[in-house]
Design a protein around this motif. Structure first.
Motif, mmCIF file in Angstrom:
data_model
loop_
_atom_site.group_PDB
_atom_site.id
_atom_site.type_symbol
_atom_site.label_atom_id
_atom_site.label_comp_id
_atom_site.label_asym_id
_atom_site.label_seq_id
_atom_site.Cartn_x
_atom_site.Cartn_y
_atom_site.Cartn_z
ATOM 1 N N VAL A 89 0.837 -1.203 0.000
ATOM 2 C CA VAL A 89 0.000 0.000 0.000
ATOM 3 C C VAL A 89 0.872 1.254 0.000
ATOM 4 C CG1 VAL A 89 -1.671 1.338 1.336
ATOM 5 C CG2 VAL A 89 -1.982 -1.130 1.063
ATOM 6 N N LEU A 90 1.945 1.236 0.796
ATOM 7 C CA LEU A 90 2.866 2.377 0.813
ATOM 8 C C LEU A 90 3.470 2.615 -0.566
ATOM 9 C CD1 LEU A 90 4.771 1.830 4.186
ATOM 10 C CD2 LEU A 90 3.167 3.674 3.652
ATOM 11 N N LEU A 91 3.841 1.542 -1.254
ATOM 12 C CA LEU A 91 4.435 1.680 -2.580
ATOM 13 C C LEU A 91 3.459 2.284 -3.572
ATOM 14 C CD1 LEU A 91 6.678 1.152 -4.662
ATOM 15 C CD2 LEU A 91 5.697 -1.126 -4.985
ATOM 16 N N LEU A 92 2.225 1.816 -3.546
ATOM 17 C CA LEU A 92 1.244 2.254 -4.537
ATOM 18 C C LEU A 92 0.630 3.619 -4.218
ATOM 19 C CD1 LEU A 92 -0.617 -1.142 -5.133
ATOM 20 C CD2 LEU A 92 1.157 -0.094 -6.567
ATOM 21 N N ALA A 93 0.713 4.042 -2.954
ATOM 22 C CA ALA A 93 0.000 5.254 -2.543
ATOM 23 C C ALA A 93 0.885 6.440 -2.188
ATOM 24 C CB ALA A 93 -0.910 4.936 -1.341
ATOM 25 N N THR A 94 2.187 6.246 -2.084
ATOM 26 C CA THR A 94 3.061 7.340 -1.648
ATOM 27 C C THR A 94 4.217 7.552 -2.627
ATOM 28 O OG1 THR A 94 4.464 5.865 -0.324
ATOM 29 C CG2 THR A 94 2.569 6.842 0.775
ATOM 30 N N PRO A 95 4.796 8.763 -2.626
ATOM 31 C CA PRO A 95 5.971 9.016 -3.463
ATOM 32 C C PRO A 95 7.145 8.132 -3.025
ATOM 33 C CG PRO A 95 5.032 11.069 -2.657
ATOM 34 C CD PRO A 95 4.370 9.965 -1.894
ATOM 35 N N ALA A 96 7.946 7.712 -3.991
ATOM 36 C CA ALA A 96 9.036 6.781 -3.688
ATOM 37 C C ALA A 96 10.288 7.481 -3.182
ATOM 38 C CB ALA A 96 9.374 5.962 -4.931
ATOM 39 N N ARG A 97 10.436 8.776 -3.447
ATOM 40 C CA ARG A 97 11.711 9.455 -3.192
ATOM 41 C C ARG A 97 12.137 9.384 -1.718
ATOM 42 N NH1 ARG A 97 16.655 10.123 -4.506
ATOM 43 N NH2 ARG A 97 17.595 11.958 -3.528
ATOM 44 N N ALA A 98 11.222 9.643 -0.810
ATOM 45 C CA ALA A 98 11.589 9.646 0.610
ATOM 46 C C ALA A 98 12.082 8.280 1.050
ATOM 47 C CB ALA A 98 10.400 10.078 1.463
ATOM 48 N N PHE A 99 11.391 7.227 0.607
ATOM 49 C CA PHE A 99 11.807 5.891 1.021
ATOM 50 C C PHE A 99 13.121 5.486 0.370
ATOM 51 C CE2 PHE A 99 11.418 1.302 1.655
ATOM 52 C CZ PHE A 99 10.992 1.280 2.970
ATOM 53 N N ILE A 243 25.200 -3.920 -1.140
ATOM 54 C CA ILE A 243 23.848 -3.484 -1.516
ATOM 55 C C ILE A 243 23.526 -2.124 -0.907
ATOM 56 C CG2 ILE A 243 21.386 -3.962 -1.182
ATOM 57 C CD1 ILE A 243 22.086 -6.934 -1.323
ATOM 58 N N GLY A 244 23.811 -1.970 0.397
ATOM 59 C CA GLY A 244 23.513 -0.710 1.070
ATOM 60 C C GLY A 244 24.246 0.468 0.461
ATOM 61 N N LEU A 245 25.537 0.280 0.177
ATOM 62 C CA LEU A 245 26.327 1.354 -0.423
ATOM 63 C C LEU A 245 25.844 1.669 -1.837
ATOM 64 C CD1 LEU A 245 29.897 0.383 0.830
ATOM 65 C CD2 LEU A 245 28.425 2.228 1.667
ATOM 66 N N TYR A 246 25.462 0.619 -2.569
ATOM 67 C CA TYR A 246 24.940 0.836 -3.919
ATOM 68 C C TYR A 246 23.640 1.644 -3.875
ATOM 69 C CZ TYR A 246 22.437 -0.176 -8.262
ATOM 70 O OH TYR A 246 21.708 -0.058 -9.419
ATOM 71 N N LEU A 247 22.742 1.260 -2.969
ATOM 72 C CA LEU A 247 21.472 1.984 -2.856
ATOM 73 C C LEU A 247 21.681 3.427 -2.406
ATOM 74 C CD1 LEU A 247 19.196 -0.739 -1.215
ATOM 75 C CD2 LEU A 247 19.006 0.167 -3.525
ATOM 76 N N LEU A 248 22.663 3.639 -1.508
ATOM 77 C CA LEU A 248 22.964 4.985 -1.066
ATOM 78 C C LEU A 248 23.483 5.839 -2.220
ATOM 79 C CD1 LEU A 248 23.189 6.954 1.318
ATOM 80 C CD2 LEU A 248 25.496 6.080 1.729
ATOM 81 N N TRP A 249 24.393 5.268 -2.996
ATOM 82 C CA TRP A 249 24.921 5.975 -4.174
ATOM 83 C C TRP A 249 23.790 6.289 -5.153
ATOM 84 C CZ3 TRP A 249 24.799 4.088 -9.263
ATOM 85 C CH2 TRP A 249 25.461 4.882 -10.198
ATOM 86 N N ARG A 250 22.893 5.331 -5.348
ATOM 87 C CA ARG A 250 21.780 5.511 -6.278
ATOM 88 C C ARG A 250 20.814 6.582 -5.800
ATOM 89 N NH1 ARG A 250 17.137 2.439 -7.052
ATOM 90 N NH2 ARG A 250 16.395 2.436 -9.180
ATOM 91 N N ALA A 251 20.615 6.657 -4.475
ATOM 92 C CA ALA A 251 19.679 7.639 -3.935
ATOM 93 C C ALA A 251 20.236 9.053 -3.986
ATOM 94 C CB ALA A 251 19.336 7.284 -2.493
ATOM 95 N N LEU A 252 21.559 9.169 -3.941
ATOM 96 C CA LEU A 252 22.183 10.495 -3.882
ATOM 97 C C LEU A 252 22.621 11.009 -5.241
ATOM 98 C CD1 LEU A 252 24.353 10.023 -0.648
ATOM 99 C CD2 LEU A 252 22.110 11.113 -0.876
ATOM 100 N N THR A 253 22.462 10.207 -6.302
ATOM 101 C CA THR A 253 22.886 10.653 -7.628
ATOM 102 C C THR A 253 21.683 10.849 -8.535
ATOM 103 O OG1 THR A 253 23.180 8.332 -8.311
ATOM 104 C CG2 THR A 253 25.124 9.513 -7.477
#
Length: 253
Positions: A89-99, A243-253
């Motif tokens: 429900v969170l995925l379908l109803a809220t913006p993804a950027r914050a998560f 994985i964590g470092l990859y996701l962090l890099w992806r979120a900040l770029t």
């Protein structure tokens, strides 16, 4: 979808199924592969969640000998289903950027919990010394939090579940991994139902990826059973950190 796209998704599915069974995080292989075939991010995320479900089922089959017996295990499944629905429900109803910004820190935190499991156990108390009621509440809470995450995004779900369960279960890492596989399958089944009804699933892509994750999931589960506990823990910690470092890099770029 051309032949090169199909080949890419098959290879990604095989690798993801194996990785999910051993350490978790296989969605970080299939999700970018689906993006590379031209799917938009939300459709790729939803389709990926549906496609990896057969791999989770295969990993349960491969690790079934390590599953604990009794009602306590099966009592976790309704909690996992509820947590997954909340995440969907969170995925379908809220913006993804914050998560997207929060996810890397959740993954890195879960990895750190697993890496420093013994010192943390001395702080919170070894599971064997907890009262049955407190142990039950703690395990159920861990499962609920982990499956909310799994319903929303799912990448590194296995790392998060293993980290949390290893902290609160008095069991070998092989047994914890088997429980993780069962809970991951429940997450996969729930997301399949929710997204099939309400999500933008690209069924052609799912039809290509799903059989490959089935083969990879069974092979990975059999491999995990043969790894010594220290090797399995090291693999999960290293993979979770990457994985964590990859996701962090992806979120900040």
């Amino acid at each position: 979808m051309n032949l090169s796209d199909v080949a890419l998704l098959v290879v990604a599915g095989l690798a993801a199924g194996t990785v999910n069974a051993v350490a978790g995080g296989g969605s970080l292989i299939t999700f970018p592969a689906l993006i590379a075939t031209g799917l938009p991010p939300v459709a790729a995320n939803v389709s990926n969640s549906v496609a990896v479900f057969p791999g989770y089922v295969a990993s349960v089959a491969g690790s079934r000998a390590d599953l604990p017996r009794g009602r306590a295990l099966w009592s976790l499944l309704p909690t996992a289903a509820v947590g997954t629905v909340v995440g969907c429900v969170l995925l379908l109803a809220t913006p993804a950027r914050a998560f997207e910004v929060v996810v890397p820190f959740l993954v890195l935190g879960a990895t750190a919990i697993l890496a420093f499991q013994d010192p943390l156990r001395r702080l919170v108390g070894h599971p064997a010394r907890l009262s049955p009621r407190r142990r039950t509440v703690t395990v159920q809470t861990m499962v609920l939090v982990g499956t909310v995450y799994g319903g929303y995004f799912g990448a590194a779900l296995g790392v998060m579940l293993v980290a949390g369960l290893a902290l609160v279960l008095d069991a070998t890492l092989a047994r914890v991994t088997a429980v993780k596989n069962l809970l991951s399958a429940m997450v996969g089944l729930t997301t399949l139902v929710v997204f099939a009804l309400f999500g933008p699933v690209q069924w052609v892509a799912v039809a290509v990826v799903a059989p490959a994750t089935l083969v990879g999931g069974y092979a990975g589960a059999r491999l995990a059973r043969r790894l010594p506990a220290v090797v399995l823990k090291t693999v999960i910690v290293l993979f979770g950190t990457v994985i964590g470092l990859y996701l962090l890099w992806r979120a900040l770029t």
